[in-house]
Design a protein around this motif. Structure first.
Motif, PDB file in Angstrom:
ATOM      1  N   LEU A  39       0.828  -1.201   0.000  1.00 18.26           N
ATOM      2  CA  LEU A  39       0.000   0.000   0.000  1.00 18.26           C
ATOM      3  C   LEU A  39       0.868   1.260   0.000  1.00 18.26           C
ATOM      4  O   LEU A  39       0.576   2.227  -0.718  1.00 18.26           O
ATOM      5  N   CYS A  40       1.940   1.230   0.796  1.00 16.11           N
ATOM      6  CA  CYS A  40       2.837   2.391   0.856  1.00 16.11           C
ATOM      7  C   CYS A  40       3.520   2.629  -0.490  1.00 16.11           C
ATOM      8  O   CYS A  40       3.675   3.780  -0.927  1.00 16.11           O
ATOM      9  N   ARG A  41       3.924   1.557  -1.158  1.00 12.46           N
ATOM     10  CA  ARG A  41       4.510   1.715  -2.495  1.00 12.46           C
ATOM     11  C   ARG A  41       3.497   2.370  -3.438  1.00 12.46           C
ATOM     12  O   ARG A  41       3.841   3.253  -4.229  1.00 12.46           O
ATOM     13  N   GLY A  42       2.263   1.927  -3.351  1.00 14.39           N
ATOM     14  CA  GLY A  42       1.235   2.504  -4.197  1.00 14.39           C
ATOM     15  C   GLY A  42       0.958   3.959  -3.893  1.00 14.39           C
ATOM     16  O   GLY A  42       0.470   4.709  -4.739  1.00 14.39           O
ATOM     17  N   LEU A  43       1.297   4.394  -2.665  1.00 16.26           N
ATOM     18  CA  LEU A  43       1.105   5.783  -2.249  1.00 16.26           C
ATOM     19  C   LEU A  43       2.394   6.597  -2.336  1.00 16.26           C
ATOM     20  O   LEU A  43       2.472   7.698  -1.795  1.00 16.26           O
ATOM     21  N   THR A  46       9.392   4.948  -1.535  1.00 18.70           N
ATOM     22  CA  THR A  46      10.516   4.454  -2.333  1.00 18.70           C
ATOM     23  C   THR A  46      11.258   3.345  -1.599  1.00 18.70           C
ATOM     24  O   THR A  46      11.236   3.285  -0.353  1.00 18.70           O
ATOM     25  N   GLU A  47      11.939   2.480  -2.345  1.00 21.16           N
ATOM     26  CA  GLU A  47      12.680   1.375  -1.735  1.00 21.16           C
ATOM     27  C   GLU A  47      13.782   1.893  -0.810  1.00 21.16           C
ATOM     28  O   GLU A  47      14.051   1.322   0.246  1.00 21.16           O
ATOM     29  N   GLU A  48      14.425   2.972  -1.200  1.00 22.31           N
ATOM     30  CA  GLU A  48      15.481   3.556  -0.365  1.00 22.31           C
ATOM     31  C   GLU A  48      14.932   3.980   0.988  1.00 22.31           C
ATOM     32  O   GLU A  48      15.558   3.763   2.029  1.00 22.31           O
ATOM     33  N   GLU A  51      14.289   1.182   3.570  1.00 19.36           N
ATOM     34  CA  GLU A  51      15.494   0.788   4.299  1.00 19.36           C
ATOM     35  C   GLU A  51      15.847   1.795   5.379  1.00 19.36           C
ATOM     36  O   GLU A  51      16.175   1.427   6.513  1.00 19.36           O
ATOM     37  N   SER A  52      15.767   3.069   5.070  1.00 23.21           N
ATOM     38  CA  SER A  52      16.205   4.079   6.036  1.00 23.21           C
ATOM     39  C   SER A  52      15.259   4.199   7.229  1.00 23.21           C
ATOM     40  O   SER A  52      15.694   4.478   8.351  1.00 23.21           O
ATOM     41  N   ILE A  53      13.967   3.960   7.021  1.00 24.24           N
ATOM     42  CA  ILE A  53      13.033   4.105   8.143  1.00 24.24           C
ATOM     43  C   ILE A  53      13.186   2.979   9.160  1.00 24.24           C
ATOM     44  O   ILE A  53      12.833   3.122  10.334  1.00 24.24           O
ATOM     45  N   ARG A  54      13.750   1.855   8.733  1.00 18.66           N
ATOM     46  CA  ARG A  54      13.977   0.744   9.662  1.00 18.66           C
ATOM     47  C   ARG A  54      14.936   1.127  10.786  1.00 18.66           C
ATOM     48  O   ARG A  54      14.846   0.582  11.898  1.00 18.66           O
ATOM     49  N   THR A  55      15.865   2.042  10.514  1.00 22.26           N
ATOM     50  CA  THR A  55      16.907   2.389  11.495  1.00 22.26           C
ATOM     51  C   THR A  55      16.751   3.795  12.063  1.00 22.26           C
ATOM     52  O   THR A  55      17.601   4.249  12.823  1.00 22.26           O
ATOM     53  N   VAL A  56      15.667   4.483  11.726  1.00 26.91           N
ATOM     54  CA  VAL A  56      15.512   5.864  12.180  1.00 26.91           C
ATOM     55  C   VAL A  56      15.439   5.955  13.703  1.00 26.91           C
ATOM     56  O   VAL A  56      15.808   6.971  14.303  1.00 26.91           O
ATOM     57  N   SER A  57      15.006   4.885  14.365  1.00 29.33           N
ATOM     58  CA  SER A  57      14.881   4.899  15.828  1.00 29.33           C
ATOM     59  C   SER A  57      16.236   4.888  16.533  1.00 29.33           C
ATOM     60  O   SER A  57      16.300   5.130  17.750  1.00 29.33           O
ATOM     61  N   ASN A 122      10.702  11.216   5.041  1.00 32.74           N
ATOM     62  CA  ASN A 122      10.713   9.845   4.531  1.00 32.74           C
ATOM     63  C   ASN A 122       9.404   9.541   3.800  1.00 32.74           C
ATOM     64  O   ASN A 122       8.314   9.762   4.347  1.00 32.74           O
ATOM     65  N   SER A 123       9.495   9.018   2.590  1.00 29.03           N
ATOM     66  CA  SER A 123       8.298   8.777   1.777  1.00 29.03           C
ATOM     67  C   SER A 123       7.412   7.669   2.347  1.00 29.03           C
ATOM     68  O   SER A 123       6.207   7.620   2.054  1.00 29.03           O
TER      69      SER A 123
END
Length: 305
Positions: A39-43, A46-48, A51-57, A122-123
């Motif tokens: 759903l997020c891809r459809g909205l 991006t693939e990049e 990856e980056s949101i996984r480590t934002v914490s 972040n997208s």
């Protein structure tokens, strides 16, 4: 920074409408992470940015009141008059007993470190904003007292939270026990976890009859509506907060010699408050001058979400 519009396919739009209809019917829906990613891809995600949101914490700071938690927050506005999501100015945060939140810091004015550009631009986050807006816009729901339901704007306080269990302290995603969040719509999305047991951080949904402050393992079974568990990246729960209560089990470590971590995004969304509400002094609708963000909500076939 302004994010431009991205058209959504007819097939994706059909899926969003189906989810919305289920949300309206059941008042709480669970979206598995793999499906939420699509759903997020459809909205526009991006693939990049996945990856980056996984480590934002990893950049989170010490929480103002809870020693087992790292946190940041930021205020955003769903402005349906201008079809935008925008970043709002920093304000302190208050959650009170009258909003069904019973904890040692109920009613305390708390100041969290602010969510930075790494998350707000972040997208994937943008897609989650658009998803939530689409799900609740113009949907009838139970009203909370002292909120302005004549206003066509909604305030979303976004929390990025890491719950940490170590040898000397147990991480509790909901130390307050049974509660609601003092808002209209709550959405919770998993970013990741490390060294967490398979029975950790289970979310239990309760009717409004359950007593506020009751521990997750001491609740009345007749008031239990169901349970879910955020296990996979982007697992998401969306609910009408004033129509349900919830509680969570602690975070336990598989290897007790190492920290157990659980990283979440929490979206607390409500109408602006009116005079007499505990948050009234801290409910500015002014845009953030230092970290502006503007997201176009005309993303679905050129229509307002």
């Amino acid at each position: 920074m302004e994010s431009s519009a991205t058209c959504v396919s007819g097939e994706m739009l059909d899926e969003l409408w189906t989810l919305r209809e289920r949300f309206i019917a059941t008042r709480a829906i669970w979206i598995p992470g793999a499906y939420m990613a699509e759903l997020c891809r459809g909205l526009g995600a991006t693939e990049e940015d996945f990856e980056s949101i996984r480590t934002v914490s990893d950049t989170l700071k010490t929480d103002p009141t809870l020693p087992f938690r790292h946190s940041k927050n930021g205020r955003f506005i769903y402005d349906f008059d201008h079809e935008q999501v925008r970043r709002l100015a920093f304000q302190p945060f208050v959650l009170s007993v009258e909003e069904n939140f019973v904890r040692h810091d109920s009613g305390t004015t708390r100041e969290f470190e602010e969510v930075g550009e790494d998350l707000q631009q972040n997208s994937v986050l943008h897609a989650l904003f658009l998803f939530q807006a689409f799900m609740f816009h113009k949907v009838e729901h139970k009203h909370r007292p002292k909120l302005d339901y004549n206003n066509n704007k909604w305030i979303c306080t976004l929390f990025n939270l890491r719950t940490v269990t170590q040898r000397d302290i147990l991480g509790e995603p909901a130390l307050e026990g049974v509660h609601s969040d003092g808002v209209d719509i709550t959405m919770t999305t998993l970013l990741g976890h490390t060294n967490m047991t398979s029975d950790s951080a289970v979310t239990f949904l309760h009717t409004l009859d359950e007593v506020n402050g009751t521990r997750w393992n001491a609740t009345n079974p007749k008031y239990l509506l169901g349970q879910v568990q955020h296990k996979h990246f982007l697992d998401t729960l969306l609910l009408f907060d004033h129509e349900r209560k919830h509680s969570l089990s602690p975070v336990w470590a598989v290897d007790e010699s190492k920290p157990a971590l659980r990283d979440m995004l929490i979206f607390f969304t409500r109408k602006p408050v009116i005079k007499g509400h505990p948050t009234h002094p801290y409910d500015s609708l002014n845009d953030h001058e230092g970290m502006p963000m503007k997201l176009n909500m005309k993303r679905i076939d050129g229509q307002e979400v």
